[in-house]
Design an enzyme around this catalytic site. Structure first.
Site, PDB file in Angstrom:
ATOM      1  N   HIS A  55      -1.248  -5.660   1.495  1.00 30.31           N
ATOM      2  CA  HIS A  55      -2.450  -6.490   1.377  1.00 30.31           C
ATOM      3  C   HIS A  55      -2.141  -7.716   0.527  1.00 30.31           C
ATOM      4  O   HIS A  55      -1.395  -7.624  -0.457  1.00 30.31           O
ATOM      5  CB  HIS A  55      -3.592  -5.696   0.722  1.00 30.31           C
ATOM      6  CG  HIS A  55      -4.507  -5.039   1.701  1.00 30.31           C
ATOM      7  ND1 HIS A  55      -4.713  -3.681   1.742  1.00 30.31           N
ATOM      8  CD2 HIS A  55      -5.289  -5.570   2.688  1.00 30.31           C
ATOM      9  CE1 HIS A  55      -5.592  -3.412   2.715  1.00 30.31           C
ATOM     10  NE2 HIS A  55      -5.942  -4.526   3.304  1.00 30.31           N
TER      11      HIS A  55
ATOM     12  N   GLU B 109       0.834  -1.204   0.000  1.00 26.50           N
ATOM     13  CA  GLU B 109       0.000   0.000   0.000  1.00 26.50           C
ATOM     14  C   GLU B 109       0.869   1.255   0.000  1.00 26.50           C
ATOM     15  O   GLU B 109       1.824   1.358   0.754  1.00 26.50           O
ATOM     16  CB  GLU B 109      -0.894   0.015   1.255  1.00 26.50           C
ATOM     17  CG  GLU B 109      -1.893  -1.116   1.303  1.00 26.50           C
ATOM     18  CD  GLU B 109      -2.961  -1.014   0.210  1.00 26.50           C
ATOM     19  OE1 GLU B 109      -3.096   0.066  -0.387  1.00 26.50           O
ATOM     20  OE2 GLU B 109      -3.644  -2.026  -0.027  1.00 26.50           O
TER      21      GLU B 109
ATOM     22  N   CYS C  37      -7.214  -2.072   8.270  1.00 29.93           N
ATOM     23  CA  CYS C  37      -5.855  -2.098   7.740  1.00 29.93           C
ATOM     24  C   CYS C  37      -5.333  -0.682   7.567  1.00 29.93           C
ATOM     25  O   CYS C  37      -4.213  -0.371   7.970  1.00 29.93           O
ATOM     26  CB  CYS C  37      -5.817  -2.858   6.414  1.00 29.93           C
ATOM     27  SG  CYS C  37      -6.200  -4.607   6.652  1.00 29.93           S
TER      28      CYS C  37
HETATM   29  N1  PCA Z   1      -7.990  -7.118   6.237  1.00 31.56           N
HETATM   30  C1  PCA Z   1      -8.883  -6.046   6.617  1.00 31.56           C
HETATM   31  C2  PCA Z   1      -8.818  -5.994   8.114  1.00 31.56           C
HETATM   32  C3  PCA Z   1      -8.184  -7.270   8.534  1.00 31.56           C
HETATM   33  C4  PCA Z   1      -7.605  -7.832   7.324  1.00 31.56           C
HETATM   34  O1  PCA Z   1      -6.872  -8.838   7.253  1.00 31.56           O
HETATM   35  C5  PCA Z   1      -8.640  -4.752   5.862  1.00 31.56           C
HETATM   36  O2  PCA Z   1      -8.223  -4.819   4.692  1.00 31.56           O
HETATM   37  O3  PCA Z   1      -8.890  -3.661   6.392  1.00 31.56           O
END
Ligand code: PCA
Length: 200
Positions: A166, A80, A142
């Site tokens: 992610h 990200e 996240c």
């Molecule tokens: N993904 C979520 C919260 C926990 C996770 O593993 C997110 O992308 O915000």
């Protein structure tokens, strides 16, 4: 030896497992590249997540922080670029939801990742793992934990690389939920190992 704090999340919403939890557990204690890994699991709870993450940061005093989250529906590993000063969207695991909520009243609109995200994407692709920079981490947990962590590091003026990555769903999730692109657990874990190996 340098230390890397690697966090994963517990399952949330409709997901019965979270591959980020499995990766953080599997890599805890391992030496990868220049780093000894400290793997920790975070709850999907606005009230607790950031406090725990920052608590681990203060306890471990890492040289790098990589926070992992599941992005069901994405097909690539996505470092990200930014965390925004806003929480909005689905309920957390305790039912708490936010709409258009500022995370830090006095904080900036956003914090850029201090991980070398372009280099990470290039290294992953060279190794054969589909990867792409993501320009939004959403406005759920996240983004929240990334914003809070980068804010903390900024206030302390620490020279620590930190950011959020992610990952796609694992096959296990795709078997339970239709129409999700998925990776094998092995490849997900190897991709995260590749990211850590790519760091100075
Ligand atoms: N993904 C979520 C919260 C926990 C996770 O593993 C997110 O992308 O915000």
């Amino acid at each position: 030896m340098k230390k890397c704090l690697l966090t994963g999340f517990v399952p949330f919403l409709d997901f019965k497992v979270n591959p980020t939890e499995e990766i953080a557990r599997a890599l805890d204690g391992k030496v990868i590249g220049n780093y000894k890994i400290v793997g920790k699991i975070l709850p999907v709870e606005f009230k607790e997540t950031a406090n725990q993450a920052i608590g681990y940061y203060e306890e471990v005093k890492p040289d790098a922080v990589i926070m992992l989250g599941l992005a069901g529906g994405r097909s690539k590993i996505t470092p990200e670029r930014i965390a925004i000063n806003c929480s909005d969207g689905a309920p957390d695991n305790t039912g708490v939801t936010f709409q258009d909520a500022t995370i830090e009243e006095k904080g900036p609109a956003g914090y850029f990742s201090t991980l070398p995200i372009r280099h990470i994407v290039n290294v992953l692709q060279e190794k054969g793992y589909p990867a792409q920079i993501s320009n939004t981490a959403g406005a759920y947990l996240c983004n929240f934990v990334k914003y809070k962590m980068l804010h903390h590091i900024q206030i302390r003026q620490d020279k620590v690389k930190a950011g959020f990555v992610h990952i796609p769903a694992s096959h296990e999730i795709a078997i339970q939920q239709q129409a999700l692109p998925s990776w094998s657990k092995h490849d997900l874990e190897e991709a995260i190992i590749t990211i850590i190996e790519s760091l100075d």
